[in-house]
Write a protein that holds these residues in place. Structure first.
Motif, PDB file in Angstrom:
ATOM      1  N   LEU A 186     102.364-126.909  81.978  1.00  0.00           N
ATOM      2  CA  LEU A 186     101.205-127.943  82.326  1.00  0.00           C
ATOM      3  C   LEU A 186     101.937-129.214  82.661  1.00  0.00           C
ATOM      4  O   LEU A 186     103.070-129.425  81.864  1.00  0.00           O
ATOM      5  N   PRO A 187     101.426-130.068  83.474  1.00  0.00           N
ATOM      6  CA  PRO A 187     101.992-131.282  83.759  1.00  0.00           C
ATOM      7  C   PRO A 187     102.050-132.189  82.402  1.00  0.00           C
ATOM      8  O   PRO A 187     101.054-132.133  81.472  1.00  0.00           O
ATOM      9  N   VAL A 188     102.937-132.964  82.183  1.00  0.00           N
ATOM     10  CA  VAL A 188     103.089-133.666  81.042  1.00  0.00           C
ATOM     11  C   VAL A 188     101.944-134.925  80.676  1.00  0.00           C
ATOM     12  O   VAL A 188     101.832-135.336  79.712  1.00  0.00           O
ATOM     13  N   ASP A 189     101.465-135.202  82.084  1.00  0.00           N
ATOM     14  CA  ASP A 189     100.221-136.154  81.789  1.00  0.00           C
ATOM     15  C   ASP A 189      98.800-135.391  81.799  1.00  0.00           C
ATOM     16  O   ASP A 189      97.862-135.994  81.901  1.00  0.00           O
ATOM     17  N   THR A 190      98.881-134.086  81.299  1.00  0.00           N
ATOM     18  CA  THR A 190      97.579-133.568  81.048  1.00  0.00           C
ATOM     19  C   THR A 190      96.950-134.036  79.890  1.00  0.00           C
ATOM     20  O   THR A 190      97.564-134.346  78.864  1.00  0.00           O
ATOM     21  N   PRO A 191      95.693-134.429  80.094  1.00  0.00           N
ATOM     22  CA  PRO A 191      94.810-135.026  78.723  1.00  0.00           C
ATOM     23  C   PRO A 191      94.829-134.321  77.703  1.00  0.00           C
ATOM     24  O   PRO A 191      94.766-132.875  77.582  1.00  0.00           O
ATOM     25  N   THR A 209      98.261-138.120  76.543  1.00  0.00           N
ATOM     26  CA  THR A 209      98.724-136.999  77.412  1.00  0.00           C
ATOM     27  C   THR A 209      99.625-136.096  76.624  1.00  0.00           C
ATOM     28  O   THR A 209      99.865-136.076  75.350  1.00  0.00           O
ATOM     29  N   LEU A 210      99.658-134.762  77.159  1.00  0.00           N
ATOM     30  CA  LEU A 210     100.317-133.933  76.601  1.00  0.00           C
ATOM     31  C   LEU A 210     101.866-134.340  76.248  1.00  0.00           C
ATOM     32  O   LEU A 210     102.209-133.808  74.968  1.00  0.00           O
ATOM     33  N   GLY A 211     102.375-134.734  77.012  1.00  0.00           N
ATOM     34  CA  GLY A 211     103.694-135.582  76.451  1.00  0.00           C
ATOM     35  C   GLY A 211     103.869-136.503  75.396  1.00  0.00           C
ATOM     36  O   GLY A 211     104.892-136.545  74.777  1.00  0.00           O
ATOM     37  N   GLU A 212     102.655-137.100  75.039  1.00  0.00           N
ATOM     38  CA  GLU A 212     102.659-138.106  73.862  1.00  0.00           C
ATOM     39  C   GLU A 212     101.818-137.834  72.630  1.00  0.00           C
ATOM     40  O   GLU A 212     102.053-138.343  71.892  1.00  0.00           O
ATOM     41  N   ILE A 213     101.215-136.470  72.878  1.00  0.00           N
ATOM     42  CA  ILE A 213     100.212-136.436  71.714  1.00  0.00           C
ATOM     43  C   ILE A 213     100.783-136.033  70.489  1.00  0.00           C
ATOM     44  O   ILE A 213     100.139-136.732  69.394  1.00  0.00           O
ATOM     45  N   GLY A 232      91.991-130.811  81.410  1.00  0.00           N
ATOM     46  CA  GLY A 232      91.501-131.892  82.272  1.00  0.00           C
ATOM     47  C   GLY A 232      90.183-132.451  81.770  1.00  0.00           C
ATOM     48  O   GLY A 232      89.912-133.475  81.893  1.00  0.00           O
ATOM     49  N   ALA A 233      89.448-131.279  81.164  1.00  0.00           N
ATOM     50  CA  ALA A 233      87.976-131.923  80.596  1.00  0.00           C
ATOM     51  C   ALA A 233      88.301-132.963  79.619  1.00  0.00           C
ATOM     52  O   ALA A 233      87.386-133.807  79.348  1.00  0.00           O
ATOM     53  N   ILE A 234      89.249-133.017  78.904  1.00  0.00           N
ATOM     54  CA  ILE A 234      89.317-133.667  77.745  1.00  0.00           C
ATOM     55  C   ILE A 234      89.677-135.354  78.543  1.00  0.00           C
ATOM     56  O   ILE A 234      89.305-136.264  77.924  1.00  0.00           O
ATOM     57  N   GLY A 235      90.213-135.478  79.553  1.00  0.00           N
ATOM     58  CA  GLY A 235      90.381-136.615  80.147  1.00  0.00           C
ATOM     59  C   GLY A 235      88.976-137.498  80.347  1.00  0.00           C
ATOM     60  O   GLY A 235      88.929-138.281  80.257  1.00  0.00           O
ATOM     61  N   GLU A 236      87.893-136.816  80.361  1.00  0.00           N
ATOM     62  CA  GLU A 236      86.525-137.521  80.390  1.00  0.00           C
ATOM     63  C   GLU A 236      86.580-138.266  79.131  1.00  0.00           C
ATOM     64  O   GLU A 236      86.001-139.326  79.128  1.00  0.00           O
ATOM     65  N   GLY A 237      86.830-137.491  78.146  1.00  0.00           N
ATOM     66  CA  GLY A 237      86.708-138.300  76.795  1.00  0.00           C
ATOM     67  C   GLY A 237      87.487-139.443  76.666  1.00  0.00           C
ATOM     68  O   GLY A 237      87.019-140.382  76.028  1.00  0.00           O
ATOM     69  N   VAL A 238      88.819-139.243  77.081  1.00  0.00           N
ATOM     70  CA  VAL A 238      89.636-140.089  76.891  1.00  0.00           C
ATOM     71  C   VAL A 238      89.440-141.457  77.794  1.00  0.00           C
ATOM     72  O   VAL A 238      89.203-142.675  77.406  1.00  0.00           O
TER      73      VAL A 238
END
Length: 253
Positions: A186-191, A209-213, A232-238
């Motif tokens: 997955l991309p590191v910016d995945t929510p 993001t996945l890279g920072e979580i 990606g769906a988690i990005g809606e919540g972010v």
């Protein structure tokens, strides 16, 4: 004496308001209550005066009641003609070893009823205000435990490749390794988000993001019990949480 029965009751994520009516009725009708460690202690206020309460705690990394002992207790009381209610956190059928208990009880000729409930994965999504299956982002959700029975881990790369929202249970202590493994696909910016004590008054949430979580979760002292949500769906919540925070800042200015 007639054989009693066992009811596996799903207590939900903790808040008693999230119990089903059927769960409350089963608890009120119980002769014996076997209660998991993460269940809200106030649940005993729903029991009958004569009911016996036995705590059978099971938590990763803590001293736990052996599963074989719990199953012996259920058999013993049910064979005495008692109605045994085994109260499990979340939903009894999701990562609660219900399959082992059901098989053991049925082999002893004991009837088993099951009362469904709200799993912490759904409670975490509700707290974030997201749909785990938002059709703009995915076609489904995968509920997965962070470690298998033998102590090994799932194939994170294959799970990441599905494109589904991942709801990862029992992974708080392994979040760094999990995020690194998922980051190979997955991309590191995945929510991503981690929610501790989802659905309770103690709930804590971290979105990144996945890279920072992993680093964010550590900085906020997020620990078990927690659910990790990736996709990606988690990005809606972010986005919603960020907008809510910005709005609160404007109101307080």
């Amino acid at each position: 004496m007639n054989t009693g029965k066992v009811t596996l009751v799903s207590a939900g994520p903790g808040d008693l308001d999230l119990l089903t009516f059927r769960a409350a009725k089963a608890i009120a009708a119980a002769d014996v209550l076997l209660i998991d460690d993460l269940v809200n202690d106030e649940i005993t206020t729903l029991k009958a005066a004569h009911a016996r309460v036995i705590k059978v705690g099971k938590r990763g990394g803590c001293k736990s009641t052996p599963q074989a002992f719990i199953q012996r207790l259920m058999r013993r009381y049910a064979l005495q003609g008692r109605h045994v209610v085994r109260i499990k956190g979340g939903d009894a059928l999701l990562f609660g070893r219900a399959g082992e208990e059901i098989a053991d009880l049925r082999s002893a000729g004991i009837d088993v009823d099951i009362v469904n409930g709200i799993s912490s994965g759904f409670a975490a999504a509700a707290g974030l205000g997201v749909s785990l299956t938002h059709r703009d982002h995915c076609q489904g959700v995968i509920f997965v435990t962070a470690h298998l029975r033998d102590g090994s881990e799932p194939d994170w790369e294959k799970l990441a490749a599905t494109g589904m929202t991942l709801a990862i249970y029992m992974g708080a202590s392994r979040i760094e390794g999990i995020s690194e493994a998922l980051g190979k696909t997955l991309p590191v910016d995945t929510p991503a988000a981690v929610v501790q004590w989802a659905g309770t008054s103690r709930e804590k949430r971290v979105c990144a993001t996945l890279g920072e979580i992993a680093a964010r979760a550590a900085s906020e002292n997020i620990a078990s019990p927690a659910v990790i949500l990736i996709g990606g769906a988690i990005g809606e919540g972010v986005a919603q949480l960020a907008a809510r925070s910005e709005s609160m800042c404007r109101l307080s200015a």
